[in-house]
Design a protein around this motif. Structure first.
Motif, short mmCIF file in Angstrom:
data_model
loop_
_atom_site.label_atom_id
_atom_site.label_comp_id
_atom_site.label_asym_id
_atom_site.label_seq_id
_atom_site.Cartn_x
_atom_site.Cartn_y
_atom_site.Cartn_z
N ARG A 69 9.52 -0.08 -13.39
CA ARG A 69 9.54 -1.33 -14.14
C ARG A 69 10.79 -2.16 -13.90
O ARG A 69 10.95 -3.22 -14.47
CB ARG A 69 9.40 -1.02 -15.64
CG ARG A 69 8.01 -0.50 -16.01
CD ARG A 69 6.94 -1.40 -15.46
NE ARG A 69 5.65 -1.24 -16.13
CZ ARG A 69 4.62 -2.04 -15.94
NH1 ARG A 69 4.73 -3.05 -15.09
NH2 ARG A 69 3.48 -1.84 -16.55
N ASP A 111 -0.94 -4.54 -14.99
CA ASP A 111 -0.46 -5.79 -15.57
C ASP A 111 -1.36 -6.96 -15.20
O ASP A 111 -1.37 -7.98 -15.89
CB ASP A 111 0.97 -6.09 -15.09
CG ASP A 111 1.94 -4.99 -15.47
OD1 ASP A 111 1.74 -4.35 -16.52
OD2 ASP A 111 2.91 -4.78 -14.72
N ARG A 112 -2.06 -6.85 -14.10
CA ARG A 112 -2.93 -7.92 -13.61
C ARG A 112 -4.42 -7.61 -13.81
O ARG A 112 -5.28 -8.41 -13.44
CB ARG A 112 -2.67 -8.16 -12.12
CG ARG A 112 -1.22 -8.50 -11.78
CD ARG A 112 -1.09 -8.90 -10.33
NE ARG A 112 0.27 -9.11 -9.90
CZ ARG A 112 0.99 -10.21 -10.12
NH1 ARG A 112 0.44 -11.21 -10.81
NH2 ARG A 112 2.23 -10.32 -9.68
N ASP A 158 4.20 -6.09 -5.34
CA ASP A 158 4.34 -6.10 -6.80
C ASP A 158 5.16 -4.91 -7.29
O ASP A 158 5.97 -5.05 -8.23
CB ASP A 158 2.96 -6.06 -7.46
CG ASP A 158 2.27 -7.42 -7.53
OD1 ASP A 158 2.89 -8.42 -7.10
OD2 ASP A 158 1.13 -7.48 -8.00
N HIS A 159 4.96 -3.75 -6.70
CA HIS A 159 5.75 -2.58 -7.10
C HIS A 159 7.25 -2.86 -7.01
O HIS A 159 8.04 -2.39 -7.83
CB HIS A 159 5.42 -1.38 -6.21
CG HIS A 159 4.29 -0.54 -6.71
ND1 HIS A 159 4.31 0.07 -7.95
CD2 HIS A 159 3.11 -0.18 -6.13
CE1 HIS A 159 3.18 0.76 -8.11
NE2 HIS A 159 2.45 0.63 -7.02
N ARG A 181 -7.13 -10.91 -7.35
CA ARG A 181 -5.94 -11.22 -6.55
C ARG A 181 -6.24 -12.37 -5.59
O ARG A 181 -7.40 -12.71 -5.35
CB ARG A 181 -5.49 -10.00 -5.75
CG ARG A 181 -4.93 -8.86 -6.60
CD ARG A 181 -4.23 -7.84 -5.72
NE ARG A 181 -3.71 -6.70 -6.46
CZ ARG A 181 -2.51 -6.63 -7.00
NH1 ARG A 181 -1.69 -7.67 -6.91
NH2 ARG A 181 -2.10 -5.53 -7.63
N ASP A 193 8.71 -5.54 -7.53
CA ASP A 193 9.11 -6.45 -8.60
C ASP A 193 8.95 -5.83 -9.99
O ASP A 193 9.08 -6.52 -11.00
CB ASP A 193 8.28 -7.74 -8.53
CG ASP A 193 8.54 -8.52 -7.26
OD1 ASP A 193 9.69 -8.51 -6.79
OD2 ASP A 193 7.60 -9.15 -6.74
N GLY A 194 8.62 -4.54 -10.02
CA GLY A 194 8.44 -3.87 -11.30
C GLY A 194 7.09 -4.14 -11.95
O GLY A 194 6.94 -3.96 -13.16
N THR A 195 6.11 -4.54 -11.14
CA THR A 195 4.78 -4.87 -11.65
C THR A 195 3.78 -3.81 -11.21
O THR A 195 3.70 -3.48 -10.02
CB THR A 195 4.33 -6.24 -11.13
OG1 THR A 195 5.24 -7.24 -11.61
CG2 THR A 195 2.93 -6.59 -11.60
N HIS A 235 -0.30 -5.58 -3.81
CA HIS A 235 -0.10 -4.41 -4.66
C HIS A 235 1.27 -3.78 -4.40
O HIS A 235 2.02 -3.49 -5.35
CB HIS A 235 -1.22 -3.40 -4.40
CG HIS A 235 -1.16 -2.16 -5.24
ND1 HIS A 235 -2.12 -1.85 -6.17
CD2 HIS A 235 -0.27 -1.14 -5.28
CE1 HIS A 235 -1.81 -0.70 -6.75
NE2 HIS A 235 -0.69 -0.24 -6.22
N GLY A 269 13.05 -4.30 -11.16
CA GLY A 269 12.98 -4.90 -9.84
C GLY A 269 13.86 -4.12 -8.88
O GLY A 269 15.02 -3.82 -9.18
N TYR A 325 -0.40 -2.62 -11.11
CA TYR A 325 -1.68 -3.32 -11.04
C TYR A 325 -2.30 -3.49 -12.42
O TYR A 325 -3.05 -4.46 -12.66
CB TYR A 325 -2.64 -2.58 -10.10
CG TYR A 325 -3.45 -1.47 -10.74
CD1 TYR A 325 -4.75 -1.68 -11.17
CD2 TYR A 325 -2.92 -0.19 -10.90
CE1 TYR A 325 -5.49 -0.67 -11.75
CE2 TYR A 325 -3.64 0.83 -11.47
CZ TYR A 325 -4.93 0.59 -11.89
OH TYR A 325 -5.67 1.59 -12.48
#
Length: 218
Positions: free
Chosen positions: A38, A183-184, A174-175, A141, A177-179, A171, A40, A181
């Motif tokens: 979580r 979350d989306r 995003d990892h 996406r 950036d602390g994101t 995907h 960045g 899947y």
């Protein structure tokens, strides 16, 4: 498994990587709930020298194959660097290949990647994650993205991806950036792997959307 204490900000990342590589076999993959997923990740700026970077990348690739998966980001093994690997032989039926745009992707190293949408089209499909084992959910996406970054040797990379390869690079980036899947994802689509195999194995999630009560883009 490396603890969050072991990933303290004052500890050199090279020491962390050396510790991970000292163990035999695939690297341990951290699961959702671990803070490293979580935060960045920090840009790669030579924290690992060339021999150590090569060893780390080889371990990431081997871990991705063993999982198995088609992408793996450094934070997923507890290393907070903007590095990921992807590779997809795409062993799927032609019907799935056509519906999802899933074509084989060679092994690639993504260093300090970022992406932006190309056009407004979005595509929604079930998606899973090695750090969220046992579950899948439908994620809408960008259908096409432009990915910028560096390769393993520091050469500039600027390339467009479409279809399933675009999903993979989104995907994995995003990892960094602390994101996750999730979350989306469409919450009503969340399904166990067993449920997906039993009910939602079609090339597209249209039937799942109808049965579970959620909307798809378009």
């Amino acid at each position: 498994m490396v603890s969050d204490t072991d990933r303290s900000p004052g500890r050199p990342i090279a020491d962390l990587v050396e510790e991970l590589l000292a163990a035999e076999g695939p690297l341990p993959i951290v699961a959702a709930g671990d803070p490293v997923l979580r935060r960045g990740a920090e840009p790669f700026e030579g924290q690992l020298d060339a021999p150590l970077l090569d060893r780390f990348l080889a371990a990431l690739r081997a871990t991705m194959h063993a999982a198995p998966g088609v992408g793996l980001a450094a934070p997923q093994v507890g290393v907070p660097l903007r590095i990921a690997v992807i590779e997809d032989p795409a062993p799927v039926p032609e019907e799935v290949r056509s519906a999802r745009g899933r074509v084989p992707q060679p092994y690639r190293v993504l260093v300090n990647p970022s992406y932006e949408a190309v056009g407004e089209e979005r595509a929604a499909f079930f998606e899973g994650c090695l750090s969220v084992p046992g579950w899948q959910a439908v994620v809408a996406r960008h259908a096409r993205v432009r990915l910028r970054g560096l390769d393993a040797r520091g050469a500039v990379s600027d390339e467009e991806f479409a279809g399933w390869p675009a999903r993979i690079v989104q995907h994995e980036t995003d990892h960094l950036d602390g994101t996750l899947y999730l979350d989306r994802a469409e919450p009503r689509s969340l399904s166990t792997n067993e449920a997906v195999a039993r009910w939602w194995a079609q090339p597209t999630p249209d039937r799942a959307a109808d049965a579970l009560g959620f909307r798809l883009p378009g």
